[in-house]
Write an enzyme that holds these catalytic residues in place. Structure first.
Site, PDB file in Angstrom:
ATOM      1  N   GLY A  33       0.807  -1.219   0.000  1.00 22.09           N
ATOM      2  CA  GLY A  33       0.000   0.000   0.000  1.00 22.09           C
ATOM      3  C   GLY A  33       0.830   1.254   0.000  1.00 22.09           C
ATOM      4  O   GLY A  33       2.061   1.206   0.058  1.00 22.09           O
ATOM      5  N   ASN A  34       0.151   2.380  -0.114  1.00 23.98           N
ATOM      6  CA  ASN A  34       0.785   3.689  -0.088  1.00 23.98           C
ATOM      7  C   ASN A  34       0.490   4.389   1.225  1.00 23.98           C
ATOM      8  O   ASN A  34      -0.552   4.167   1.813  1.00 23.98           O
ATOM      9  CB  ASN A  34       0.201   4.561  -1.203  1.00 23.98           C
ATOM     10  CG  ASN A  34       0.754   4.199  -2.541  1.00 23.98           C
ATOM     11  OD1 ASN A  34       1.938   4.331  -2.792  1.00 23.98           O
ATOM     12  ND2 ASN A  34      -0.097   3.703  -3.406  1.00 23.98           N
ATOM     13  N   ARG A  35       1.381   5.274   1.641  1.00 20.79           N
ATOM     14  CA  ARG A  35       1.116   6.076   2.835  1.00 20.79           C
ATOM     15  C   ARG A  35       0.236   7.245   2.445  1.00 20.79           C
ATOM     16  O   ARG A  35       0.698   8.254   1.959  1.00 20.79           O
ATOM     17  CB  ARG A  35       2.435   6.597   3.412  1.00 20.79           C
ATOM     18  CG  ARG A  35       3.094   5.608   4.329  1.00 20.79           C
ATOM     19  CD  ARG A  35       4.350   6.180   4.910  1.00 20.79           C
ATOM     20  NE  ARG A  35       4.097   7.233   5.882  1.00 20.79           N
ATOM     21  CZ  ARG A  35       5.060   7.815   6.587  1.00 20.79           C
ATOM     22  NH1 ARG A  35       6.317   7.452   6.411  1.00 20.79           N
ATOM     23  NH2 ARG A  35       4.775   8.752   7.454  1.00 20.79           N
ATOM     24  N   SER A  36      -1.044   7.091   2.626  1.00 19.02           N
ATOM     25  CA  SER A  36      -1.970   8.189   2.353  1.00 19.02           C
ATOM     26  C   SER A  36      -3.149   8.032   3.301  1.00 19.02           C
ATOM     27  O   SER A  36      -3.733   6.955   3.389  1.00 19.02           O
ATOM     28  CB  SER A  36      -2.452   8.124   0.905  1.00 19.02           C
ATOM     29  OG  SER A  36      -3.565   8.976   0.714  1.00 19.02           O
ATOM     30  N   ALA A 101      -3.329   8.425  -3.901  1.00 20.31           N
ATOM     31  CA  ALA A 101      -1.976   7.883  -4.058  1.00 20.31           C
ATOM     32  C   ALA A 101      -2.143   6.469  -4.622  1.00 20.31           C
ATOM     33  O   ALA A 101      -2.365   5.522  -3.879  1.00 20.31           O
ATOM     34  CB  ALA A 101      -1.260   7.849  -2.715  1.00 20.31           C
TER      35      ALA A 101
END
Ligand code: CTP
Ligand code: CA
Length: 226
Positions: A33-36, A101
């Site tokens: 995953g993305n950091r958002s 993101a």
């Protein structure tokens, strides 16, 4: 500020906003995953609704309540799902604001069962490229006014302006991330770029920043359609 959108700068306009990360599953219990947090995108959706727009919010996996005034919310998990949902929602939209993101890659294969640890051995994941939502839209003969985001750790202006041109966007909102900046925070700062111009939006709460951004988008959108 209030006057600039209190009059409903986007009244009657259909706006699609994407927000949050995407999760690309590895197996039933793991993902990439993305950091958002989704906070900026949700604030943008709320600001667009406040400016009078009919807002459809396409949200990745976040734990945030639907902002006031948002007409429709579509929850998705992967980049492929977000791509499909945004393309569908954008068919009759005036503006698409890509605050999500999006994962650039996904595991080539999703294991049907939980992968078991092989003690002492390395694990290699093969990743496949995900489709680019903004690039797909900008390649269509008719498409909404396109606003991208660029979160960069370095050379922010160069990378943002390159994305503006490469993805044929109408505007891009750039910010510096990393070292306690940008993610999971209540405040942010943005620099907006469009063909032949730029504008600094100084550090402010994401709510204030989103309102300022929406006011600038409405301005550029009206100019483009004039
Ligand atoms: N974006 C998109 N579809 C993707 C990846 C990104 O529509 N598959 C959008 C994002 O929502 C954002 C903009 O493109 O509005 C820029 O995203 P970014 O990740 O910064 O750009 P990339 O082209 O993926 O470049 P890189 O990750 O290498 O910096
Ligand atoms: Ca990317």
């Amino acid at each position: 500020l209030v006057a600039s959108f209190g009059g409903g700068a986007l009244a009657g306009r259909r706006v699609v906003v994407s927000a949050g990360p995407t999760y690309e599953d590895i197996d039933p219990v793991r993902f990439i995953g993305n950091r958002s947090s989704g906070k900026m995108g949700f604030a943008v959706a709320e600001a667009a609704a406040l400016a009078g727009a009919h807002v459809i919010l396409v949200a990745g996996p976040v734990s945030l309540p639907t902002p006031a005034g948002v007409v429709e919310r579509v929850d998705v998990r992967s980049a492929a799902q977000m791509h499909a949902a945004v393309i569908e929602a954008s068919a009759d939209a005036d503006i698409y604001i890509a605050a999500a993101a999006v994962g650039d890659y996904r595991p080539q294969q999703v294991a049907p069962c939980k992968l078991k640890k092989q003690a002492g051995a390395e694990l290699t994941l093969t990743l496949a490229e995900n489709p680019d939502i903004l690039a797909t839209l900008s390649a269509q003969p008719t498409h909404p006014f396109l606003v991208g985001f660029a979160a960069e750790t370095h050379d922010v202006a160069t990378y943002a302006q390159d994305k503006l041109r490469r993805k044929k966007l109408d505007m891009i909102a750039a910010n510096r991330v990393g070292e306690g900046l940008g993610f999971e925070t209540a405040e942010n700062a943005l620099t907006l770029y469009w063909e032949g111009g730029s504008k600094e939006l100084p550090r402010a709460s994401k709510t204030e920043l989103a309102r300022e951004l929406v006011a600038r988008i409405a301005e550029r959108f009206q100019r483009a359609r004039a």
